[in-house]
Design an enzyme around this catalytic site. Structure first.
Site, short mmCIF file in Angstrom:
data_model
loop_
_atom_site.label_atom_id
_atom_site.label_comp_id
_atom_site.label_asym_id
_atom_site.label_seq_id
_atom_site.Cartn_x
_atom_site.Cartn_y
_atom_site.Cartn_z
N HIS A 85 -20.34 25.53 18.86
CA HIS A 85 -21.62 26.13 18.45
C HIS A 85 -22.83 25.49 19.15
CE1 HIS A 85 -22.10 23.00 15.18
NE2 HIS A 85 -23.35 23.14 15.55
N SER A 99 -24.15 17.51 15.03
CA SER A 99 -23.14 18.49 15.45
C SER A 99 -22.50 18.11 16.77
CB SER A 99 -23.79 19.86 15.62
OG SER A 99 -23.95 20.45 14.38
N GLY A 100 -21.20 18.33 16.86
CA GLY A 100 -20.47 18.06 18.09
C GLY A 100 -20.05 16.60 18.19
C1 4AZ Z 1 -26.11 21.46 11.74
O1 4AZ Z 1 -26.86 22.36 11.47
C2 4AZ Z 1 -25.37 20.77 10.66
N1 4AZ Z 1 -24.04 18.41 6.53
C3 4AZ Z 1 -24.49 19.77 10.95
C4 4AZ Z 1 -23.80 19.14 9.92
C5 4AZ Z 1 -23.99 19.51 8.64
C6 4AZ Z 1 -24.90 20.51 8.33
C7 4AZ Z 1 -25.59 21.13 9.35
C8 4AZ Z 1 -23.24 18.82 7.56
O2 4AZ Z 1 -25.94 21.08 12.91
#
Ligand code: 4AZ
Length: 439
Positions: free
Chosen positions: A249, A390-391
């Site tokens: 993503h 993320s990632g």
């Molecule tokens: C995000 O939006 C995201 N709490 C990453 C991790 C989590 C929530 C959102 C986990 O990248």
């Protein structure tokens, strides 16, 4: 007449007595003073000697020997296999037994690392790095003799689980560069800048609110995936000297490899190492509605050199299963509150794995968790990854070797009760990773 004389006499002897008394105490005082001065000088010399003469230095050796009571197994050739991990840990424990007890005073033996287990007609050959600390004035030849003697003695008197062939034992002194090169051939190992093994991590804080990473080299596989001109977008994990694993993503808005860069180090600015991106491979079945198969590979245009600051993480065997409530660590430059700014300093948090059954409960994620996902966090919330993480990696420490078990993928907001972090379950994608990279 007698009386005053007597008085005079008595008076005189009292003065004499007081004078003697005074002399006596003066000499005691002088003795105490001299002793104190001698003691202070002694302590000072001791301290100086400790720091100047007794300054300990690391000494590294490469030991090789045959073990005759076990048979070679194919998976010993694969360093990330469970067989290699279990056997090498047994060998490392045995090396501790051999060296720890026999050194008087402070333990001179620091650690051992199995480098290779290879086949031999009478069993297996073991190649292991041994680390010691000795005063810098010691000679390598002297230390080598002590190590050899201790080793031979242990073979005679200790009940060891493995039968070591005495004549096969060889010991070679190596320098720190050679030692690092040998260790760098292994994944998931953390070292301090002075080449000492890093102690276990203990943060219980969330990335939201949590603590900055204590030391450089604590999470050496952590990378920042950045869009040129727009900065940090996602985390990523180094799995070889050119490949990284991240979330699919992260490339929803931009899949053009020329516009992405990778940086390493505990700060985004300045980075320790910077590379261009050559190739982006997004999982063919990635679904941005269900978040299924949220995994992607990134190849850098040139390789990175492994060091104490940049190191690859181990990929777990596809058979590895973590029990619920296993301690794992998540790291990243993500925000510390929902919708907050990216952090320039890398942060870490200890979280616990949550079973898919619990995570799929109606009051949690109500059936949204598939076999390729893994939940981790706490049911009461508070500790979690967040936007910008993320990632990035979710890692598991198996006896000082770190495995990438998850990729930060999604979650409802951050750190809410009954809304733990959801991660891509890396074991499910072991074959996919191998098919794309050969790793
Ligand atoms: C995000 O939006 C995201 N709490 C990453 C991790 C989590 C929530 C959102 C986990 O990248």
């Amino acid at each position: 007449m007698y009386a005053p004389l007597e008085f005079e006499d008595a008076h005189y002897s009292q003065i004499e007595y007081q004078r003697k008394q005074q002399q006596y105490w003066d000499s005691i005082r002088l003795a105490i003073f001299t002793l104190a001065i001698v003691a202070i000088i002694g302590i000072a010399i001791g301290i100086v000697a400790h720091f100047v003469v007794e300054d300990d230095k690391s000494f590294y050796f490469l030991a090789s020997y045959k073990v005759t009571n076990i048979k070679y197994r194919e998976n010993y050739g694969i360093r990330t296999s469970r067989e290699f991990a279990e056997r090498s840990h047994q060998i490392e424990r045995m090396m501790s037994r051999i060296f720890r007890r026999d050194f008087p005073g402070s333990s001179r033996f620091i650690k051992s690392h199995v480098i290779k287990i290879s086949p031999d007609e009478h069993g297996v050959n073991i190649l292991v790095v041994l680390m010691f600390r000795y005063p810098s004035t010691s000679s390598t030849a002297q230390i080598k003799k002590i190590i050899e003697n201790t080793f031979y003695q242990s073979l005679k008197i200790k009940q060891l689980p493995l039968t070591i062939s005495k004549p096969s034992f060889t010991l070679t002194s190596i320098d720190s560069k050679k030692m690092r090169n040998l260790l760098n051939s292994r994944c998931g190992i953390r070292m301090t800048p002075s080449n000492m093994p890093l102690p276990a991590s203990s943060s219980t804080q969330r990335i939201v609110q949590g603590r900055q990473t204590a030391m450089e080299g604590e999470w050496p596989w952590q990378a920042s995936l950045q869009l040129i001109g727009a900065g940090h977008q996602c985390g990523a994990s180094l799995i070889s000297n050119t490949w990284l694993l991240t979330a699919a993503h992260c490339f929803r808005r931009n899949k053009n490899s020329h516009q992405w860069i990778i940086t390493f180090g505990t700060t985004i600015i300045p980075p320790a190492v910077k590379r261009n991106v050559g190739k982006i491979i997004i999982h063919e079945k990635y679904d941005n509605k269900t978040n299924e198969h949220d995994i992607a590979l990134v190849q850098m245009t040139s390789r990175v050199e492994f060091s104490n600051v940049v190191q690859r993480v181990c990929l777990p065997d596809s058979s590895i299963k973590l029990r619920p409530k296993t301690s794992v660590f998540v790291t990243g430059f993500g925000s510390i509150v929902d919708d907050g700014p990216i952090q320039n300093n890398l942060r870490q948090a200890r979280v616990e794995t949550i079973s898919t059954d619990v995570c799929n409960r109606k009051d949690v994620y109500d059936g949204m968790i598939t076999s390729g996902m893994l939940c981790a966090g706490f049911m009461e919330g508070k500790v979690d990854a967040c936007k910008g993480d993320s990632g990035g990696p979710l890692v598991y420490d198996n006896r000082d070797i770190w495995y990438l078990v998850g990729i930060v993928s999604w979650g409802q907001s951050c750190a809410l009760p009954k809304k733990p972090g959801v991660y891509t379950r890396v074991t499910q994608y072991r074959a996919w990773i191998a098919s794309k990279t050969g790793i």
